[in-house]
Write a protein that holds these residues in place. Sequence first.
Motif, mmCIF file in Angstrom:
data_model
loop_
_atom_site.group_PDB
_atom_site.id
_atom_site.type_symbol
_atom_site.label_atom_id
_atom_site.label_comp_id
_atom_site.label_asym_id
_atom_site.label_seq_id
_atom_site.Cartn_x
_atom_site.Cartn_y
_atom_site.Cartn_z
ATOM 1 N N PRO A 77 0.950 -1.059 0.089
ATOM 2 C CA PRO A 77 0.121 0.141 0.310
ATOM 3 C C PRO A 77 1.073 1.668 -0.229
ATOM 4 O O PRO A 77 1.816 0.825 0.677
ATOM 5 N N ALA A 78 0.515 2.609 -1.083
ATOM 6 C CA ALA A 78 0.619 3.552 -0.704
ATOM 7 C C ALA A 78 0.469 4.224 0.712
ATOM 8 O O ALA A 78 -0.741 4.040 1.196
ATOM 9 N N VAL A 79 1.001 4.725 1.672
ATOM 10 C CA VAL A 79 0.652 5.856 2.551
ATOM 11 C C VAL A 79 0.622 6.833 2.715
ATOM 12 O O VAL A 79 1.464 7.994 2.222
ATOM 13 N N VAL A 80 -0.744 7.741 2.365
ATOM 14 C CA VAL A 80 -0.753 9.088 2.483
ATOM 15 C C VAL A 80 -1.346 9.275 4.112
ATOM 16 O O VAL A 80 -1.677 9.187 4.752
ATOM 17 N N PHE A 81 -0.779 10.801 3.749
ATOM 18 C CA PHE A 81 -0.384 11.751 5.238
ATOM 19 C C PHE A 81 -0.942 12.755 4.921
ATOM 20 O O PHE A 81 -1.104 13.825 4.457
ATOM 21 N N GLU A 82 -2.420 12.451 5.827
ATOM 22 C CA GLU A 82 -3.003 14.332 5.984
ATOM 23 C C GLU A 82 -1.468 15.348 6.375
ATOM 24 O O GLU A 82 -1.933 16.500 6.048
ATOM 25 N N MET A 83 -1.067 14.534 7.254
ATOM 26 C CA MET A 83 0.575 16.021 7.580
ATOM 27 C C MET A 83 1.109 16.319 6.773
ATOM 28 O O MET A 83 1.506 17.001 7.347
ATOM 29 N N VAL A 84 0.984 16.179 5.670
ATOM 30 C CA VAL A 84 1.492 16.514 4.928
ATOM 31 C C VAL A 84 1.448 17.093 3.279
ATOM 32 O O VAL A 84 0.642 16.083 2.912
ATOM 33 N N PRO A 85 1.463 18.537 3.377
ATOM 34 C CA PRO A 85 1.086 19.261 1.810
ATOM 35 C C PRO A 85 2.060 18.930 1.023
ATOM 36 O O PRO A 85 3.137 18.004 1.050
ATOM 37 N N LYS A 86 1.117 19.280 -0.054
ATOM 38 C CA LYS A 86 0.934 18.639 -1.448
ATOM 39 C C LYS A 86 3.573 19.463 -1.371
ATOM 40 O O LYS A 86 4.297 18.556 -2.561
ATOM 41 N N ALA A 106 -8.479 12.208 -0.735
ATOM 42 C CA ALA A 106 -8.535 10.572 -1.403
ATOM 43 C C ALA A 106 -8.335 11.057 -2.491
ATOM 44 O O ALA A 106 -8.622 9.863 -3.931
ATOM 45 N N THR A 107 -8.021 11.908 -3.866
ATOM 46 C CA THR A 107 -7.202 12.556 -5.199
ATOM 47 C C THR A 107 -5.794 11.798 -5.050
ATOM 48 O O THR A 107 -5.138 10.298 -6.084
ATOM 49 N N ALA A 108 -5.412 12.053 -3.685
ATOM 50 C CA ALA A 108 -3.942 11.536 -3.536
ATOM 51 C C ALA A 108 -4.007 9.752 -3.147
ATOM 52 O O ALA A 108 -3.540 8.753 -4.232
ATOM 53 N N MET A 109 -4.977 8.931 -2.654
ATOM 54 C CA MET A 109 -5.514 7.924 -2.519
ATOM 55 C C MET A 109 -5.802 7.200 -3.581
ATOM 56 O O MET A 109 -5.031 5.926 -3.923
ATOM 57 N N LEU A 110 -6.162 7.570 -4.772
ATOM 58 C CA LEU A 110 -7.283 7.570 -5.776
ATOM 59 C C LEU A 110 -5.763 7.027 -6.950
ATOM 60 O O LEU A 110 -4.739 6.323 -7.560
ATOM 61 N N ASP A 111 -4.806 8.250 -6.825
ATOM 62 C CA ASP A 111 -3.407 7.925 -8.095
ATOM 63 C C ASP A 111 -2.120 6.902 -7.133
ATOM 64 O O ASP A 111 -1.548 6.332 -7.935
ATOM 65 N N ALA A 112 -2.137 7.122 -6.240
ATOM 66 C CA ALA A 112 -1.119 6.220 -5.614
ATOM 67 C C ALA A 112 -1.034 4.751 -5.230
ATOM 68 O O ALA A 112 -0.364 3.830 -4.983
ATOM 69 N N GLY A 113 -2.877 4.237 -4.968
ATOM 70 C CA GLY A 113 -2.781 3.176 -5.274
ATOM 71 C C GLY A 113 -3.418 2.371 -6.226
ATOM 72 O O GLY A 113 -3.747 1.830 -6.594
ATOM 73 N N ARG A 114 -3.322 2.838 -7.355
ATOM 74 C CA ARG A 114 -3.643 2.203 -8.616
ATOM 75 C C ARG A 114 -2.908 0.888 -9.282
ATOM 76 O O ARG A 114 -3.082 -0.037 -9.537
ATOM 77 N N SER A 115 -2.266 0.997 -7.734
ATOM 78 C CA SER A 115 -1.110 -0.571 -8.386
ATOM 79 C C SER A 115 -0.816 -1.148 -7.405
ATOM 80 O O SER A 115 -1.042 -2.542 -7.572
ATOM 81 N N ASP A 116 -1.646 -0.584 -6.189
ATOM 82 C CA ASP A 116 -2.196 -1.950 -4.995
ATOM 83 C C ASP A 116 -3.092 -1.457 -4.626
ATOM 84 O O ASP A 116 -4.347 -1.445 -4.543
ATOM 85 N N SER A 117 -2.571 -0.351 -3.657
ATOM 86 C CA SER A 117 -3.864 0.152 -2.558
ATOM 87 C C SER A 117 -3.421 1.033 -1.653
ATOM 88 O O SER A 117 -2.255 1.703 -1.707
ATOM 89 N N ALA A 118 -4.258 1.996 -0.796
ATOM 90 C CA ALA A 118 -3.620 3.361 -0.419
ATOM 91 C C ALA A 118 -4.277 3.151 1.189
ATOM 92 O O ALA A 118 -5.831 2.499 1.030
ATOM 93 N N VAL A 119 -3.565 3.743 2.370
ATOM 94 C CA VAL A 119 -3.615 3.588 3.449
ATOM 95 C C VAL A 119 -4.026 5.179 3.744
ATOM 96 O O VAL A 119 -2.187 5.785 3.448
ATOM 97 N N LEU A 120 -4.395 6.137 4.324
ATOM 98 C CA LEU A 120 -4.789 7.205 4.903
ATOM 99 C C LEU A 120 -5.001 7.287 6.284
ATOM 100 O O LEU A 120 -5.216 6.800 6.816
ATOM 101 N N ILE A 121 -3.353 8.289 6.420
ATOM 102 C CA ILE A 121 -3.084 8.121 7.669
ATOM 103 C C ILE A 121 -3.455 9.880 8.255
ATOM 104 O O ILE A 121 -2.938 11.145 7.627
ATOM 105 N N ALA A 122 -4.907 10.071 9.221
ATOM 106 C CA ALA A 122 -5.775 11.727 8.985
ATOM 107 C C ALA A 122 -6.415 11.524 10.563
ATOM 108 O O ALA A 122 -6.509 10.216 10.858
ATOM 109 N N GLY A 123 -6.903 12.805 10.754
ATOM 110 C CA GLY A 123 -7.867 12.801 11.962
ATOM 111 C C GLY A 123 -8.963 12.066 11.222
ATOM 112 O O GLY A 123 -9.080 11.544 10.616
ATOM 113 N N ALA A 124 -9.139 11.094 12.970
ATOM 114 C CA ALA A 124 -10.341 10.699 12.123
ATOM 115 C C ALA A 124 -11.945 11.479 11.403
ATOM 116 O O ALA A 124 -12.469 10.765 10.793
ATOM 117 N N GLY A 125 -12.423 12.955 11.605
ATOM 118 C CA GLY A 125 -12.559 12.999 10.979
ATOM 119 C C GLY A 125 -12.614 13.065 9.491
ATOM 120 O O GLY A 125 -14.104 13.408 8.426
#
Length: 303
Positions: free
Chosen positions: A84-93, A210-229
């Motif tokens: 899985p790609a690991v996508v972070f809320e805490m890191v801006p583009k 969501a866009t980051a997950m969709l783009d990064a997860g094309r090869s396999d999957s993606a996990v989002l690390i983010a606040g519960a909201g």
Amino acid sequence: MPIRPVLSAAVIMGCLTAFHAAAWSHPLDGTAWTGDGSKTTYADIEARAVAADFVLVGEIHTNSVHHTIQADIIRTMAEAGREPAVVFEMVPKSLQPVLDAAMAAPAPDLDALGAELRWTERGWPDWAIYRPIFEVALELGLPLVAGDLDRSVIRDIGKQSLTIESDVTYPEETGARLAEELMAAHCDLLPEEAIAPMIDVQLARDLSMATAMLDAGRSDSAVLIAGAGHARSDWGVPFILQTKAPNADTVSIGLFEVTEDATRFADYEDTEGQGLPFDFIRFTQRSETRDHCADLEKQLDKN
């Protein structure tokens, strides 16, 4: 005259520790549930994560246990053969190059990575409690992906000087509930006119993740690390993923801190019997006992 026993400092500290642990024991701590309030196991949660296309693990930012759970889920997925790609809320583009450099380094320096991400400077809790997530991802060679918008963009959206074009909109009822949630989350201290721009910011940030997950997860999957909201299925990133990728298998996991006087699952529901807007819930102890409403009130008074 009776002789009083002399207790060593170690014994006294041990007694105090035991007393503190007993005082904070909670029947929900460590338990796992489905979003509709059925008891389940953490092994079942991990099994669903392993099988999913997109996994969202919503945290309380200050809780180190939540970050350990997130790291464990990533490792479990990788050990099952996922990448899985690991996508972070805490890191801006704009800081994606920093993540790229860490991935390319033969032996990345994790403390230096925290400094290069300007972690503390940008207001996130102690880098040390997030470090296990980055450590496991780099150890396993998983992609690290910046998920959030840059602060300048967020500020312009909040000022309504910038509009994000999107084909995703909240249903009227969802928007109304989100407005109530945002007001409650800010302790009912904000003026009514502040809520609409905050909803725009919420949607824009969730779209970015969501866009980051969709783009990064094309090869396999993606996990989002983010606040519960952001991991809520009713208006968060899962809502957008469902709109943009309706055939994808998306799993949202909410990590909840227990409250001393709330000892039933139903105590955490907005409306008893209606469940919680996640596929799974895992309860943990609280990370801090600060009065955030008092802090916010002081901050607003300064402004």
